[in-house]
Design an enzyme around this catalytic site. Structure first.
Site, PDB file in Angstrom:
ATOM      1  CD1 TRP A 266      31.998 -74.337  18.169  1.00  0.00           C
ATOM      2  CD2 TRP A 266      30.161 -75.512  18.594  1.00  0.00           C
ATOM      3  NE1 TRP A 266      32.164 -74.922  19.405  1.00  0.00           N
ATOM      4  CE2 TRP A 266      31.028 -75.645  19.683  1.00  0.00           C
ATOM      5  CE3 TRP A 266      28.926 -76.172  18.656  1.00  0.00           C
ATOM      6  CZ2 TRP A 266      30.719 -76.416  20.808  1.00  0.00           C
ATOM      7  CZ3 TRP A 266      28.618 -76.924  19.757  1.00  0.00           C
ATOM      8  CH2 TRP A 266      29.508 -77.035  20.824  1.00  0.00           C
TER       9      TRP A 266
ATOM     10  CB  CYS B 212      -5.222 -75.417  43.037  1.00  0.00           C
ATOM     11  SG  CYS B 212      -4.436 -74.908  44.577  1.00  0.00           S
TER      12      CYS B 212
ATOM     13  CD  GLU C 212      -2.536 -69.295  42.428  1.00  0.00           C
ATOM     14  OE1 GLU C 212      -3.451 -69.765  41.737  1.00  0.00           O
ATOM     15  OE2 GLU C 212      -1.432 -69.882  42.609  1.00  0.00           O
TER      16      GLU C 212
ATOM     17  CG  HIS D 253       0.402 -73.697  44.198  1.00  0.00           C
ATOM     18  ND1 HIS D 253      -0.877 -74.181  44.134  1.00  0.00           N
ATOM     19  CD2 HIS D 253       1.207 -74.773  44.023  1.00  0.00           C
ATOM     20  CE1 HIS D 253      -0.854 -75.477  43.937  1.00  0.00           C
ATOM     21  NE2 HIS D 253       0.402 -75.866  43.860  1.00  0.00           N
TER      22      HIS D 253
ATOM     23  CB  THR E 124      23.118 -87.523  18.857  1.00  0.00           C
ATOM     24  OG1 THR E 124      22.412 -87.233  17.650  1.00  0.00           O
ATOM     25  CG2 THR E 124      23.649 -86.237  19.468  1.00  0.00           C
TER      26      THR E 124
ATOM     27  CD  GLU F 120      19.931 -79.618  22.490  1.00  0.00           C
ATOM     28  OE1 GLU F 120      21.071 -79.951  22.126  1.00  0.00           O
ATOM     29  OE2 GLU F 120      19.711 -78.651  23.235  1.00  0.00           O
TER      30      GLU F 120
ATOM     31  CB  SER G  40      28.153 -80.961  13.869  1.00  0.00           C
ATOM     32  OG  SER G  40      28.442 -81.541  15.136  1.00  0.00           O
TER      33      SER G  40
END
Length: 327
Positions: free
Chosen positions: A175, A79, A56, A54, A201, A256, A173
């Site tokens: 670019w 925690c 901390e 973690h 896609t 996306e 597409s």
């Protein structure tokens, strides 16, 4: 004694640190922590890959004896629950001898939820909670939504022409946007646990969906396919947008495309953030960026999105919008 301005400055730095763990720390939140001794930062930490150590623990290990009498700035309440994976951060703070802990966000996880702060106070440690809580919650949006709504935070990314097209009429597409915008989009991929596209896609573009930025290649997210059919090797399948709630170890999801997949997530009101990359081109009779979302009247379209960022990326323009939701 630090001033309110100093407290805010240190907490802002801790929140910035927390971003380093986003997309890597799941199933734990991407937390940031600073240890400050007499105006000097003596320890820094952020949640590491897979959730341990973690933030901390990392910051205290770096600070060592200099943590005694210091102030800890942490973006989420330390925690309190016991875990076989490591010690409780509230206990680590107390044993290190910090004199003050400044916490941005109270932990929504019921296993901690105020208990960590109370335990520290019981041991004579000064605790201040709530500083920059909104900013911390935004930085850990995936964890917060998982705890409160039971699903990941969803970002929908679209690369568009000025007239809202994602491709020519024949589907070409590459670019629409330039190299700067595409590099930024790859950075966004690196900040997510998983990335999703639809079957259309996949068939049309055969996307790799990896991170192609030098030094960040190992942060390529898990690939998801929205389809009723089986997913190919290397992909995981979900059958409907609501199924994202069942995904394991996914707190930040990037969608996306394509247009129907984007529309499906918007219809289900599961999009929390919009990333719109606009190129200075007009396509005309091309493919729309978003399909039918079921909107029947314009009043329902207003007041749902708030712009949080707008900047130039080379010749292109990035616009970022957050979904406005009632508390």
């Amino acid at each position: 004694m630090t001033s309110p301005a100093d407290d805010r400055r240190y907490m802002a730095a801790a929140i910035a640190l927390s971003g380093r763990g986003r997309g890597l720390s799941t199933p734990n939140p991407n937390v940031g922590c600073l240890i400050v001794q007499q105006g000097r930062i003596v320890g820094r930490g952020w949640t590491q890959k897979g959730g341990r150590p973690h933030a901390e623990a990392q910051a205290l290990e770096q600070a060592m004896d200099r943590a005694r009498g210091a102030t800890a700035y942490v973006t989420l309440e330390p925690c309190f629950h016991l875990s076989p994976r490591g010690p409780r951060c509230a206990d680590l703070m107390a044993r290190a001898g910090v004199s003050r802990v400044v916490i941005a966000l109270r932990d929504p996880d019921p296993r901690t939820d105020g208990q960590g702060a109370a335990w520290l106070r019981d041991r004579g440690i000064e605790v201040d909670m709530g500083l920059m809580a909104q900013e911390a919650a935004q930085a850990m949006a995936g964890f917060v939504l998982r705890q409160t709504l039971g699903r990941p935070h969803v970002t929908l990314k679209l690369g568009l022409s000025l007239d809202g097209r994602i491709a020519l009429r024949d589907g070409s597409s590459r670019w629409i946007t330039g190299s700067d915008a595409r590099a930024h989009a790859h950075m966004e991929r690196a900040r997510h646990d998983a990335i999703l596209v639809g079957g259309g896609t996949l068939r049309a573009d055969a996307p790799r969906l990896d991170v192609r930025l030098r030094g960040l290649e190992d942060r390529s997210p898990r690939r998801l396919l929205l389809t009723r059919k089986d997913a190919p090797r290397g992909w995981d399948r979900i059958g409907a947008p609501d199924d994202i709630a069942t995904l394991q170890r996914v707190d930040h999801l990037l969608v996306e495309g394509g247009a129907e997949t984007a529309a499906a997530f918007l219809r289900a009101d599961l999009v929390d953030r919009l990333l719109l990359y606009r190129a200075p081109i007009v396509i005309g009779a091309g493919l729309a960026g978003i399909g039918d979302i079921g909107l029947e009247d314009l009043p329902h379209a207003h007041g749902r999105w708030r712009m949080t960022d707008s900047r130039a990326l080379g010749v292109d323009r990035l616009e970022v919008y957050e979904r406005v939701r009632s508390a």
